[in-house]
Each structure stands twice: as C-alpha cells, then as structure tokens.
Design an enzyme around this catalytic site. Sequence first.
Site, PDB file in Angstrom:
ATOM      1  N   HIS A   1       0.838  -1.198   0.000  1.00  0.00           N
ATOM      2  CA  HIS A   1       0.000   0.000   0.000  1.00  0.00           C
ATOM      3  C   HIS A   1       0.878   1.255   0.000  1.00  0.00           C
ATOM      4  CE1 HIS A   1      -3.366  -2.500   2.027  1.00  0.00           C
ATOM      5  NE2 HIS A   1      -3.788  -2.171   0.822  1.00  0.00           N
TER       6      HIS A   1
ATOM      7  N   CYS B   1      -2.903   1.139   9.424  1.00  0.00           N
ATOM      8  CA  CYS B   1      -4.016   0.288   8.944  1.00  0.00           C
ATOM      9  C   CYS B   1      -5.091   0.066   9.992  1.00  0.00           C
ATOM     10  CB  CYS B   1      -3.507  -1.084   8.534  1.00  0.00           C
ATOM     11  SG  CYS B   1      -1.939  -1.124   7.716  1.00  0.00           S
TER      12      CYS B   1
HETATM   13  N1  GLY Z   1      -3.435  -8.485   5.599  1.00  0.00           N
HETATM   14  C1  GLY Z   1      -3.713  -7.169   5.203  1.00  0.00           C
HETATM   15  C2  GLY Z   1      -3.894  -7.066   3.746  1.00  0.00           C
HETATM   16  O1  GLY Z   1      -3.288  -7.810   3.016  1.00  0.00           O
HETATM   17  O2  GLY Z   1      -4.641  -6.264   3.256  1.00  0.00           O
END
Ligand code: GLY
Length: 266
Positions: free
Chosen positions: A174, A261
């Site tokens: 991300h 997150c």
């Molecule tokens: N385990 C978090 C993701 O892969 O989005």
Amino acid sequence: MKVQRQNLNKAETMFKHIIARTPCPALVDGLSEAGMGKPDYEKAMEQHNDYIRALQTCGVDITLLPPANDHPDSVFVEDPALCTPYCAVITRPGADSRRNEAELIAPALHRFYDNVERIIAPGTLDAGDVMQVGSHYYIGKSARTNDEGAQQLIVILEKYGMTGSIVTLEEVLHLKTGLAYLENGNLLAAGEFVTKPEFQQYNIVEVPVDESYAANCIWVNGKVIMPSGYPVTREKVARLGYEVIEVDTSEFQKVDGGVSCMSLRF
Ligand code: GLY
C-alpha cells in the site's frame, strides 16, 4: 455527532474521531506476504489494546467496533473506508477476501457522516493506498487499487472541493506501507518513495532500508504513533519535535499490517 465541515485551507487538521475494530481470532488467517509466520492472537489482542491506549492520549474519541470473525483482516479498518473532512468513502477493497469489509464498516461511517460515497465495480481501492496532505489526496495505484478506483476517488474528492492524484507503486503493498505524512510539511518515506518526484516538495525524512516497516506511522494531533524497535527512525521523528509513542505491532506485521491500517482518523 456528525462530522462538521472544516476549513479547506487549514492544512493541519486536528482529528476528533477514531474508528478501530477489535481483532478477530481469524486474524491468524489474514492475507500475508510477510513470510513471518502466523500471528499469536492473544499477543495481537494485547498489542491492539496498547494501540488503543496510545490513541486515548491523543485527545480523540474512539469508536471500537466488535470483532468480525468472518473477516480475518477486518482489524485493518483503514482499507475499506476513507474519512475526509467532508465525506466518507466506502471503498471496494482489491482483495476478494476483503471485499465484504466495505459493508461491514458502512454503518459506523453513517453514524458520523451525512455524505457517504462509494467506489463501485470495476473500480477497486484500498484506502491504505490513500494519503492525505491537507485537501489533497495521493492515491497509490497498486496490486489492490486500480486505475478505475483511483479515478472514481478523484471525482468524489473534487465533488467536495478536494483534489487527488495518482502515484504508481512498484514495490510495496500500500502507499502508506512506505509513506507517512506527519503534517507541517514533514513526510516520512522509505524505499521507492524517497526519490519519487511527486514528493520532493516535502521535507522528506528518510527511513533506513533496515527499518522500512517504521515508515508506517500516524500523526495524531501533534503526536506520532510508530512501531517499536526502530531507533534510527524514532530519533529522526523525535528530532522534528513530535512526541513519539511506540507500540509493538509485531503480530500485525505478520499479516502485512501496521500502525496506520488499524484506525480511521478524522
Ligand atoms: N493483511 C492485510 C492485507 O493484506 O490487506
């Protein structure tokens, strides 16, 4: 209380609200490319409690949602929703196993927002790929966020007087795996983001390669919450004048998660 409209010109917006979700036992089966083994659920619960305690020192109200065992990655609430000062966006997560987290988070967003928008098929977008700098949002085009999803988000942002631009990712999961905007022009960056032209206008604080996990931090009302065990990065952040709070997130790292997150901040 619904989110009130804030001044778009005010780059350093104080956060009032946090949404987080208690990890579920199925966390051990969360998506992972880390190759670090499965998380210890009990330890993950303790670490999550410490994370919530850290947030409690930041002058925010915290909505803690219940565990959702049908959704192994649901502790990572940042991906199925984007909370802006003007609207919330329910995303369409890029991984099939996470797609239904969008519906799971929706009721919590409606509690705070009158304006709730949606990313729709064929768009996909994980909001872990979205980094806010004032009224501008950088959107990572990644394995999870496609061009259609990013373009839909830009249209939504513009509807509310904000802007967005796309950053192509090459290495990390991300956008915020490798970047954290700490307000006041300070941008913590690791790996591919250190030299990206899009970010050269900021005061880039480089995270060493062997501490790259520490690039995933959050600024919350003047404090920076970061993972423990990264002394070089910690020192660099502290030298900028921030109060640093370290939290151990080792069990979440095993499932490719980190500090940012695990909460929505708005
Ligand atoms: N385990 C978090 C993701 O892969 O989005």
